[in-house]
Design a protein around this motif. Structure first.
Motif, PDB file in Angstrom:
ATOM      1  N   PHE A   1      -0.292  -3.767  10.185  1.00 31.14           N
ATOM      2  CA  PHE A   1       0.487  -2.588   9.814  1.00 31.14           C
ATOM      3  C   PHE A   1       1.120  -1.985  11.064  1.00 31.14           C
ATOM      4  O   PHE A   1       0.418  -1.639  12.012  1.00 31.14           O
ATOM      5  CB  PHE A   1      -0.386  -1.530   9.136  1.00 31.14           C
ATOM      6  CG  PHE A   1      -1.057  -1.991   7.867  1.00 31.14           C
ATOM      7  CD1 PHE A   1      -0.630  -3.120   7.194  1.00 31.14           C
ATOM      8  CD2 PHE A   1      -2.135  -1.283   7.348  1.00 31.14           C
ATOM      9  CE1 PHE A   1      -1.243  -3.546   6.027  1.00 31.14           C
ATOM     10  CE2 PHE A   1      -2.747  -1.695   6.186  1.00 31.14           C
ATOM     11  CZ  PHE A   1      -2.308  -2.830   5.525  1.00 31.14           C
TER      12      PHE A   1
ATOM     13  N   TRP B   1       0.818  -1.212   0.000  1.00 32.81           N
ATOM     14  CA  TRP B   1       0.000   0.000   0.000  1.00 32.81           C
ATOM     15  C   TRP B   1       0.854   1.265   0.000  1.00 32.81           C
ATOM     16  O   TRP B   1       0.445   2.305  -0.524  1.00 32.81           O
ATOM     17  CB  TRP B   1      -0.965   0.006   1.188  1.00 32.81           C
ATOM     18  CG  TRP B   1      -0.351  -0.023   2.556  1.00 32.81           C
ATOM     19  CD1 TRP B   1      -0.177  -1.117   3.362  1.00 32.81           C
ATOM     20  CD2 TRP B   1       0.152   1.091   3.307  1.00 32.81           C
ATOM     21  NE1 TRP B   1       0.406  -0.764   4.553  1.00 32.81           N
ATOM     22  CE2 TRP B   1       0.617   0.592   4.555  1.00 32.81           C
ATOM     23  CE3 TRP B   1       0.259   2.454   3.060  1.00 32.81           C
ATOM     24  CZ2 TRP B   1       1.177   1.405   5.527  1.00 32.81           C
ATOM     25  CZ3 TRP B   1       0.824   3.275   4.037  1.00 32.81           C
ATOM     26  CH2 TRP B   1       1.277   2.752   5.249  1.00 32.81           C
TER      27      TRP B   1
ATOM     28  N   PHE C   1      -0.802   4.721   7.106  1.00 38.39           N
ATOM     29  CA  PHE C   1      -1.801   4.084   6.242  1.00 38.39           C
ATOM     30  C   PHE C   1      -3.037   4.966   6.106  1.00 38.39           C
ATOM     31  O   PHE C   1      -3.553   5.164   5.001  1.00 38.39           O
ATOM     32  CB  PHE C   1      -2.198   2.722   6.790  1.00 38.39           C
ATOM     33  CG  PHE C   1      -3.345   2.095   6.046  1.00 38.39           C
ATOM     34  CD1 PHE C   1      -3.169   1.575   4.760  1.00 38.39           C
ATOM     35  CD2 PHE C   1      -4.608   2.031   6.614  1.00 38.39           C
ATOM     36  CE1 PHE C   1      -4.230   1.015   4.063  1.00 38.39           C
ATOM     37  CE2 PHE C   1      -5.674   1.467   5.918  1.00 38.39           C
ATOM     38  CZ  PHE C   1      -5.474   0.956   4.641  1.00 38.39           C
TER      39      PHE C   1
END
Length: 209
Positions: A61, A40, A67
C-alpha cells in the motif's frame, strides 16, 4: 479462525481467481466466511468488525496512513487491528539498489518496505493505541523460501512449459534474493497489535483524596 473460534469473517481480494479458490476452501471447511472482490478503499460495511487482520499485505500500500484510518472506521470501539509485516531496520535500506528494484518490479512496483517506526507513527496518527509488538524469527522465513526454491528446481521443466523459461528464471532469482535478504540483518518480521479505544459516553469519575 472461523471454524475453530466460531467467528464470521470477510476476506477482501482484487483477484477473481483468488476469490474462487478461497470460496472452494470455505465450502470444504464449512466456514462462515464471505469473500468480496474489492479494493480496501472501496469496501464499506454497516456492521463494525471486532478484528481486522493483514498478513504481509500492507507493504503493497502506498497510502498506509489512509489504510489505517479506513480500518479505524470499520472497527467497533475496542476492536483490534493486527498486522504481520516485514520491516527495514533502518531507512537507509530503502535505497533502490539493483536487487530492491528487481524485487519491486516483481511486485508490480508496489513493494514499499518501511521501518517499524514509520508504521507505528501512522498507526498513532489514525487514533490507535499500540497493544503489543512481537518479533518473529526470520529463520523460519528462510526455511519457507528454501522449500519454494527446491520445489521450483524439482518442477522446473513443467513450470517452464506453462510459464516460459524467462518467467521461471525471474521468479527463481527473486526467491534467491529473498533468501539472501532474510538471512541478513536488514529486516525484521513483526506482529503489531493495536486497539481502537473505547468511546467515553458518560461523565468521567475522578477519584479525589
Amino acid at each position: 479462525m472461523s471454524t475453530k473460534y466460531g467467528g464470521r469473517g470477510v476476506g477482501l481480494t482484487l483477484s477473481s481467481v483468488q476469490k474462487a479458490a478461497a470460496e472452494e476452501r470455505i465450502a470444504w471447511h464449512g466456514a462462515d466466511v464471505i469473500i468480496v472482490e474489492s479494493h480496501w478503499k472501496d469496501y464499506e460495511d454497516d456492521q463494525p468488525f471486532d478484528v481486522v487482520y493483514t498478513d504481509e499485505v500492507i507493504v503493497h500500500f502506498h497510502d498506509l496512513g489512509d489504510f489505517f484510518r479506513k480500518v479505524y472506521g470499520l472497527l467497533a470501539d475496542g476492536g483490534r487491528m493486527l498486522n504481520k509485516e516485514l520491516h527495514l531496520v533502518h531507512g537507509r535500506h530503502s535505497e533502490m539498489t539493483r536487487a530492491m528494484s528487481f524485487i519491486n518490479e516483481i511486485f508490480g512496483s508496489t513493494g514499499n518496505y518501511r521501518t517499524l517506526a514509520e508504521e507505528l507513527t501512522w498507526v498513532g496518527e489514525a487514533g490507535f493505541a499500540v497493544e503489543a509488538i512481537r518479533q518473529m524469527p526470520l529463520l523460519e522465513y528462510q526455511k519457507t523460501v528454501a522449500s519454494w526454491l527446491a520445489t521450483m528446481k524439482g518442477n522446473r521443466a513443467s513450470l517452464e512449459a506453462v510459464f516460459g523459461r524467462r518467467t521461471v528464471r525471474r521468479f527463481q532469482t527473486y526467491l534467491q534474493l529473498c533468501h539472501h535478504i532474510h538471512g541478513g540483518t536488514r529486516m525484521t518480521l513483526d506482529l503489531v497489535l493495536c486497539q481502537k479505544p473505547m468511546t467515553v459516553t458518560g461523565p468521567e469519575l475522578v477519584a479525589r483524596s
